[in-house]
Design a protein around this motif. Structure first.
Motif, short mmCIF file in Angstrom:
data_model
loop_
_atom_site.label_atom_id
_atom_site.label_comp_id
_atom_site.label_asym_id
_atom_site.label_seq_id
_atom_site.Cartn_x
_atom_site.Cartn_y
_atom_site.Cartn_z
N SER A 85 0.84 -1.21 0.00
CA SER A 85 0.00 0.00 0.00
C SER A 85 0.86 1.25 0.00
O SER A 85 2.07 1.18 0.28
CB SER A 85 -0.90 0.01 1.24
N LEU A 86 0.24 2.35 -0.31
CA LEU A 86 0.91 3.65 -0.12
C LEU A 86 -0.13 4.67 0.28
O LEU A 86 -1.32 4.54 -0.01
CB LEU A 86 1.67 4.07 -1.38
N ASN A 87 0.33 5.69 0.97
CA ASN A 87 -0.57 6.76 1.41
C ASN A 87 -0.54 7.91 0.42
O ASN A 87 0.49 8.19 -0.19
CB ASN A 87 -0.15 7.27 2.79
N PHE A 88 -1.66 8.55 0.27
CA PHE A 88 -1.73 9.74 -0.56
C PHE A 88 -2.83 10.64 0.02
O PHE A 88 -3.40 10.32 1.07
CB PHE A 88 -2.02 9.38 -2.03
N ALA A 97 -5.50 9.43 2.58
CA ALA A 97 -6.11 8.28 1.91
C ALA A 97 -5.07 7.18 1.79
O ALA A 97 -3.86 7.42 1.96
CB ALA A 97 -6.63 8.69 0.54
N ILE A 98 -5.53 5.98 1.51
CA ILE A 98 -4.61 4.86 1.37
C ILE A 98 -4.96 4.07 0.11
O ILE A 98 -6.14 3.78 -0.13
CB ILE A 98 -4.61 3.99 2.65
N LEU A 99 -3.94 3.81 -0.68
CA LEU A 99 -4.11 2.98 -1.88
C LEU A 99 -3.57 1.60 -1.56
O LEU A 99 -2.44 1.46 -1.08
CB LEU A 99 -3.34 3.58 -3.06
N VAL A 100 -4.38 0.59 -1.82
CA VAL A 100 -3.95 -0.79 -1.58
C VAL A 100 -3.90 -1.49 -2.94
O VAL A 100 -4.83 -1.39 -3.74
CB VAL A 100 -4.94 -1.52 -0.65
#
Ligand code: FES
Length: 181
Positions: A85-88, A97-100
């Protein structure tokens, strides 16, 4: 009997002068007061009911609201390995927000605030789910739905789209409560 003790006749006598200026009988006065009090209660109840219904309607509307926003590239998403994941931030710098990227290679994005008391959720690679460290809540990484714990509803969903190998965030939707409210 004690002569100084007050009784009904003493009270009537004591207020006789007052009643001469305002000639209401005590019994009638009490009835008017009761009627007015009942009217007051009725109006207050109606006002409270209307207010509560208004708030409930607005909350239901907000819960279903999907905001159309200016699409934004999620930097680094193209290089994100599966099961990570990464945060944006989206739609503004203040909205974390978090992208998984799940193990199957699909992208899913969510508002990072836990729907219980707003702690930031993180992606657990070991358990392949989003977890909240505050009160042990957990969310499904592919849907954002609550798996267990105190959160009352799913995470806010951020719609993503892949264009020319870049992943874009394009809309954000607040989930409805788990009980459908
Ligand atoms: S704030 Fe997330 S479970 Fe309580």
């Amino acid at each position: 009997m004690n002569k100084n003790a007050s009784d009904e006749s003493d009270v009537r006598a004591a207020t006789a002068a007052y009643q001469a200026e305002f000639p209401y009988e005590r019994d009638e006065e009490a009835q008017v007061t009761r009627r007015e009090f009942c009217n007051f209660l009725g109006l207050t109840s109606a006002a409270l009911f209307v207010g509560a219904a208004g708030f409930a309607a607005k909350a239901a509307l907000d819960a279903r609201k999907s905001e159309s926003l200016t699409p934004a590239i999620i930097n680094g998403a193209d290089a994100l390995a599966p099961n990570s994941s990464l945060n944006f931030n989206f739609p503004t710098e203040r909205d974390s927000a978090i992208l998984v990227r799940t193990a199957d290679g699909a992208y899913h994005a969510y508002g990072q605030k836990c729907t219980h008391l707003s702690c930031p959720v993180y992606y657990s690679r070991d358990h392949q789910r989003l977890e909240c460290p505050c009160h042990e809540g957990a969310f499904d990484a592919a849907t954002g739905n609550v798996l267990y714990g105190p959160p009352p509803r799913a995470l806010d969903t951020i719609e993503v789209e892949t264009r020319d190998r870049q992943v874009w965030a394009i809309a954000r939707t607040a989930a409805r409560r788990e009980n459908g409210g």
